[in-house]
Write a protein that holds these residues in place. Sequence first.
Motif, mmCIF file in Angstrom:
data_model
loop_
_atom_site.group_PDB
_atom_site.id
_atom_site.type_symbol
_atom_site.label_atom_id
_atom_site.label_comp_id
_atom_site.label_asym_id
_atom_site.label_seq_id
_atom_site.Cartn_x
_atom_site.Cartn_y
_atom_site.Cartn_z
ATOM 1 N N ILE A 45 27.896 36.808 35.425
ATOM 2 C CA ILE A 45 29.009 35.849 35.465
ATOM 3 C C ILE A 45 29.339 35.369 34.048
ATOM 4 O O ILE A 45 30.503 35.245 33.678
ATOM 5 N N SER A 46 28.297 35.145 33.254
ATOM 6 C CA SER A 46 28.539 34.708 31.876
ATOM 7 C C SER A 46 29.344 35.752 31.112
ATOM 8 O O SER A 46 30.210 35.417 30.305
ATOM 9 N N LEU A 47 29.054 37.014 31.390
ATOM 10 C CA LEU A 47 29.826 38.092 30.760
ATOM 11 C C LEU A 47 31.296 37.998 31.175
ATOM 12 O O LEU A 47 32.197 38.135 30.340
ATOM 13 N N ILE A 48 31.532 37.743 32.450
ATOM 14 C CA ILE A 48 32.916 37.625 32.928
ATOM 15 C C ILE A 48 33.603 36.423 32.273
ATOM 16 O O ILE A 48 34.780 36.468 31.912
ATOM 17 N N ARG A 49 32.843 35.342 32.109
ATOM 18 C CA ARG A 49 33.407 34.173 31.412
ATOM 19 C C ARG A 49 33.841 34.555 30.005
ATOM 20 O O ARG A 49 34.944 34.230 29.559
ATOM 21 N N ASP A 50 32.942 35.270 29.313
ATOM 22 C CA ASP A 50 33.268 35.695 27.946
ATOM 23 C C ASP A 50 34.499 36.602 27.945
ATOM 24 O O ASP A 50 35.387 36.456 27.114
ATOM 25 N N LEU A 51 34.518 37.551 28.895
ATOM 26 C CA LEU A 51 35.613 38.525 28.911
ATOM 27 C C LEU A 51 36.959 37.862 29.192
ATOM 28 O O LEU A 51 37.991 38.339 28.730
ATOM 29 N N ASN A 52 36.935 36.784 29.934
ATOM 30 C CA ASN A 52 38.195 36.093 30.216
ATOM 31 C C ASN A 52 38.809 35.467 28.970
ATOM 32 O O ASN A 52 39.972 35.078 28.985
ATOM 33 N N ARG A 53 38.027 35.341 27.936
ATOM 34 C CA ARG A 53 38.613 34.869 26.678
ATOM 35 C C ARG A 53 39.366 35.986 25.974
ATOM 36 O O ARG A 53 40.112 35.754 25.033
ATOM 37 N N ARG A 54 39.151 37.229 26.441
ATOM 38 C CA ARG A 54 39.810 38.379 25.820
ATOM 39 C C ARG A 54 40.876 38.975 26.747
ATOM 40 O O ARG A 54 41.911 39.434 26.303
ATOM 41 N N THR A 55 40.590 39.024 28.058
ATOM 42 C CA THR A 55 41.554 39.591 29.000
ATOM 43 C C THR A 55 41.296 38.959 30.360
ATOM 44 O O THR A 55 40.668 37.910 30.428
ATOM 45 N N LYS A 56 41.807 39.552 31.417
ATOM 46 C CA LYS A 56 41.577 38.975 32.752
ATOM 47 C C LYS A 56 40.438 39.727 33.433
ATOM 48 O O LYS A 56 40.461 40.956 33.497
ATOM 49 N N PHE A 57 39.458 39.011 33.945
ATOM 50 C CA PHE A 57 38.310 39.644 34.589
ATOM 51 C C PHE A 57 37.838 38.804 35.754
ATOM 52 O O PHE A 57 37.940 37.580 35.716
ATOM 53 N N ALA A 58 37.350 39.467 36.786
ATOM 54 C CA ALA A 58 36.817 38.756 37.954
ATOM 55 C C ALA A 58 35.502 39.387 38.362
ATOM 56 O O ALA A 58 35.174 40.500 37.937
ATOM 57 N N ILE A 59 34.746 38.676 39.175
ATOM 58 C CA ILE A 59 33.469 39.206 39.657
ATOM 59 C C ILE A 59 33.281 38.799 41.116
ATOM 60 O O ILE A 59 33.631 37.686 41.499
ATOM 61 N N LEU A 60 32.776 39.727 41.915
ATOM 62 C CA LEU A 60 32.540 39.436 43.334
ATOM 63 C C LEU A 60 31.210 40.017 43.783
ATOM 64 O O LEU A 60 30.883 41.149 43.444
ATOM 65 N N PRO A 61 30.471 39.252 44.590
ATOM 66 C CA PRO A 61 29.274 39.819 45.196
ATOM 67 C C PRO A 61 29.669 40.687 46.388
ATOM 68 O O PRO A 61 30.636 40.397 47.082
ATOM 69 N N MET A 62 28.925 41.777 46.615
ATOM 70 C CA MET A 62 29.168 42.622 47.788
ATOM 71 C C MET A 62 28.322 42.072 48.923
ATOM 72 O O MET A 62 27.173 42.451 49.106
ATOM 73 N N ARG A 63 28.902 41.138 49.685
ATOM 74 C CA ARG A 63 28.143 40.509 50.756
ATOM 75 C C ARG A 63 27.887 41.516 51.877
ATOM 76 O O ARG A 63 28.764 42.300 52.214
ATOM 77 N N GLY A 64 26.697 41.452 52.448
ATOM 78 C CA GLY A 64 26.283 42.440 53.440
ATOM 79 C C GLY A 64 26.743 42.135 54.849
ATOM 80 O O GLY A 64 27.713 42.697 55.337
ATOM 81 N N HIS A 65 26.056 41.180 55.518
ATOM 82 C CA HIS A 65 26.396 40.868 56.901
ATOM 83 C C HIS A 65 27.836 40.382 57.002
ATOM 84 O O HIS A 65 28.337 39.721 56.107
ATOM 85 N N PHE A 66 28.468 40.666 58.156
ATOM 86 C CA PHE A 66 29.902 40.423 58.251
ATOM 87 C C PHE A 66 30.268 38.956 58.090
ATOM 88 O O PHE A 66 31.358 38.628 57.665
ATOM 89 N N ASN A 67 29.345 38.038 58.430
ATOM 90 C CA ASN A 67 29.728 36.632 58.301
ATOM 91 C C ASN A 67 28.700 35.805 57.537
ATOM 92 O O ASN A 67 28.518 34.621 57.805
ATOM 93 N N VAL A 68 28.046 36.414 56.584
ATOM 94 C CA VAL A 68 27.110 35.640 55.760
ATOM 95 C C VAL A 68 27.908 34.663 54.897
ATOM 96 O O VAL A 68 27.504 33.533 54.650
ATOM 97 N N THR A 69 29.100 35.078 54.493
ATOM 98 C CA THR A 69 29.958 34.187 53.715
ATOM 99 C C THR A 69 30.352 32.974 54.554
ATOM 100 O O THR A 69 30.377 31.844 54.061
#
Lengths: 488, 563, 270
Positions: A319-343
Amino acid sequence: MSTTVNAVTCPVCGCLCDDIELTIENGVVVKVKNGCAMCESKFFNYKNEHRNKTPLMRKEGKLVPVSYDEAIHKAAEILANANYPILYGWSSTDCEAQRVGVELAEEIGGVLDNTAVVCHGPSILSVQEVGIPTCTLGQIRHRADLVIYWGCDPWSAHPRHLERYTTFTEGRFKGSEWKEYMNKVKASAGKKKLLSLERREIVKRKPEPIIEKVTVNKPPETLGKAGRKLIVIDVRKTMTAEVADYFIQVEQGKDYELMLAIRALVKDHELDVDQVAGVPVEYLEELVDAMVNCDFGVIFFGMGLTHSAGKFRNVDVAISLIRDLNRRTKFAILPMRGHFNVTGANTVSTWQSGYPYAVDFSLGYPRYNPGETSVVDVLLRKESDAALIVASDPASNFPRKAVEHLVANPLIVIDPHMNATALLGDVVFPAAIVGIEKAGTAYRMDHVPLPLKKVVEPPEGILSDEEILSRILEEVRVIKSQRMQEAA
Amino acid sequence: MELLIKNGFVFDPINGINGEKMDIAVKNGKIVESVHDRRAKKIDATGLTVMPGGVDIHCHIAGAEVNTGRLMRPEDHIKDTERKTTLTRSGVGYSIPSTFTTGYRYSRMGYTSLMNPSMPPLEAKHTHEELNDTPMLDKASYPLLGDWWFVLEYLQKGDLAECARYVAWMIGTTKGYAIKIVNPGGLESWGFGRNVHTIDDKVPNFDITPREIMCGLAKVNKMLNLPHTIHVHTNNLGLPGNYATTLDTMRALESVATDGKPVAHITHLQFSSFAGDDWGSMRSGAEEVAKYINAHSHITCDMGQVIFTDTTTMTADGPFEYTLYQLSGHKWVNSDVETETSGGIIPFHYKRNNAVNATQWSIALELALMIEDPWKIYLTTDHPNGGPFTAYPKIIGWLISRKARMATLKKCHKKAQKKSLLPTLKRELSLYDIAIVTRAGQAKALGLKNKGHLSVGADADIAIYNVNPETTDIARKYKTVRRAFGNAAYTIKDGKVVVKDGEIVQHVDGRTIWLDVQTAEQVKVDEEMKRRFREYWTVEYENYPVTDHYLKISDPRTIKADV
Amino acid sequence: MITLTPLKQFRFPVMAECINPDVFQGKSVDEIVQLTVWEGNKQKKLGDLFKIEQTPAETPSIVINGNVEEVRRIGSGMKSGEIVINGNAGMHLGEKMAGGKIIVNGDAEGWAGSDMKNGLLEIMGNAGPYLASPYRGSSTGMRGGKIVVHGNVGTDAAVFLKGGTIKIIGDAGPFMGFRMCDGTIHIEKNCGTRVGACMTGGKIVVSGVLEEVLPTFTIDSVKAKVKIEEGDSATGPFYVFIGDLAESGNGKLYVSKANNPQLSTYEKYL
């Protein structure tokens, strides 16, 4: 009689594909359209599995059939009397049941935890330290020209992820790389065929000198190409890696170092080392160029990251890398959640209690401290004296010592199937299958809520998780008020 | 159930009642002419202040953004917990309370209706699920529509009627209440990490400007006869010098105003009233903004007061939160939503000894005092952006008492003190004014016909505070008033006593208010629409709408549109 | 002096922030017996769980005789006085303590000395994870005072350290001093991986073995000696690294030269 139901949400993985078309004949699913193999298997096989037809209770060491009423009373009694009960599972049921679950946990002063604790819970600890720049999956479809899968293999675990949301989708601003992939697959199939012919000695070829060592982890020329690029970073060459433009094989357990080094390079620092985690720094510099120069980049990370050495700090650095990258361009990060409703389990728990998992209600208000209030740790310290497991099978995936303590105390299980935990339970409730026999709500891995449909009737007399939990809660309240009256 | 509130000093500005001693009768959840004297339960309000229940026009209390804020801030919760009781659910505060706690705390301050101002349509179900778990209050939400691709495309084509039909469809589909516009054009730009900086900048990839979006939607709002105006979070919010953008925005909207009625609500105006060229020279632009609003009738607004505390900022204005991240380096959430909007969250500690923060604190009060007509500016903190809603009593103290605000100003950063206009402002609001800025004005601006007043037929949402206006010099005894507004003597929701002496005595569920906007010709839901849906979003058309299942108590308001 | 003896082996977590010299101060034994604690989800009195006796001695203020590893928050926020625990102590021992002294003649569970401001915490045995580290989501960290651990320390210790001194006579776990910005840590024996990750300031001294330095640290010099605190210094020679570059940090990591020949490759950059 045959009916078709469309726009069905698939209750398997965190992708929550909602374009499934089912054909139902005589109350049975006979055809599944648009689904992946996992989806088909779920919709075709739910009936064939070890369905439990009636509540069971352990009497004289044996599980014997009882009525719902008897089982509910017994369960409520166990929970109302417990000093430190745990309520675990929740990721494979709907938000409606999860809501009742939080209320029940609060009523009995228990510890509420969901399966995130053994999958992406660590990721949440990092979100709490550094935040998370993220987006819904459609943003990636429309805009991302650099897709990185780190420590995950969607091809196997989230089969439609690439075709619905990322590299192989047609977005408003970025197109699909499907054709290129097809060419690659054809080439790779050709190569495989050739190899197989060679193996069978039908074709003979001069062995080529192996120069693998040098080219390993070398970025391809195409890294600078226009259009969408797919990069896979993993310890082994997965199916997804096969189709990637660039595969980086990271040394086992060195993801943290690799990511940290990339961060330093994004900030234009020079490193004292020539290679990190098996990747030459000069290659990393090319990778960093690709990252900084994209229009919209995204990293998807999986358990390969959260469960290797470094655990949640691996997500912290990502995530810290994504924070840094957003100072240069647009970047996002997402976890690949497993179970269908763990979120959903995290979401419901958070709005009701303030905390996403590992919530301890023993003091009458929510407390949260994974490591202290997380169920696995509670079990390992042998603190709990009763357990309610909903739609999960901890007996087959918790550490042995934790399972020993789990079964040494009264154990209540609510599950459609006779899983390992249910077999060890003291009170076992069969339940309707959420998303097939029970309508409800689930949250996709990017927090988009989707309705789950009821497409067939549950076996006769079988209640849903939500109903069973509501009745236990009601019964607990009756027992508690009786006790208060007696005391008065 | 009948109820008679006897002998209180009633403040009901919509009916022009200013502290008259009178009785209020309640039957079946409504205000009535009279009740059976013997049967009715009586509340002796002698020596107490009686007002309509509080209405909050803008507070982030539910939905994806709020919940992510909760998720990322365990350190905010641990310092503020609520134990379960036999009547109430447990929960946590502080700046982003859990849903039940939010309901109880508002109710304890005499509030009965809230507007949740930031609902990404794709995640509207989430918002409504949370609202169902927010008890004690009637609630409504504003869907974010200013950067929705459908809106951008139809406005760009100049097809206002079609745009209006889609907006009507979207409000019904998401069970929303008003058109929310946040940093128009900026959110779409943010999809690729960019922003717009004036109201005439072109939005990348769309041939349209913020001015066209705002004016277009203001016209759509009129065509649809929506009860509230467009609800606008301006471009350049939170940046030095942005008062000029705010003036441009209000001037642009003059063209839509024809009948002297408001056409736009500029929300959390404080954040849009900065003068100066950079953070070093940042100062108040309140004077210019207030002067404009005093001279025009087409704008309403709310304060967006800053409180000196540790809070959590959250807005659909992703680029603004990114600016805060760059400034603070704090933990930062960004969450863009496909086809619709963006969002961001950053914890923020407003400090007295920080010149910028102290100036922000001053600006909000300057606006509230310099905008002469209290029907135009309402009390908010943009909860939790300026501070948690639990600080409202403090703000009431500052508004009614020069002494109170000077005491705080004295503790502020020297530079901010010197620049503050507060020392020159003598105005002190009366309880009548407070009733306007905390309920009557807000209800009127929202077009909530049954709220914000105590006429016969109105919802029996009533707050009673332990202040005797006859014997209390409120400007001097502002602390008494602060205490009273923090702990209502009674809160009555739909005719039921739910709070007594600041404690919850009954748990009730509120309604979810939404608009069923009926257009002559409706959006066609055909295969073409479904195809377009699949192209724009990653969910199926059938799974997009918020169905009745997601509303615990549904309260639709049918609106006849002109298209 | 108040002596507490547990009446049983606790099975459920016991929340006992009342075991604090500031709370006991001026209270009779009868009053102390009445203090509220929680055992699992049941509210109890301190006297239900402990035998409580008073002796005339002034110091230490509180002595606990027996294993209380399930008893949490002992000495939480204490400002003065002294607690001696003859046994193992539970989680959050001396969290946010601002003065006084705690001595554990045994092990301490996780989060001991969390967010400590001042005072002395001495653990004769081992310490669990998150020693001196802040609560979830918080970046507060230890700001002052001293912690001495005679045994080993678990993972994630001294996260967000901002001041004070931590001395570890044994080994330290991974991620020691994560995101620290000031203060001093001395590990007399061996240190786990990723020490000092994301540090921006402060000082970490490893006298034993450190297998690997993170790639984002750059070598600065070799020093013969390094000061730990007034009147205490560690003798080297030490390789001195600066980092963490990922945070553009300026923290100093001292690693024993003699015990870490594998780091000699860095010498070419000197």
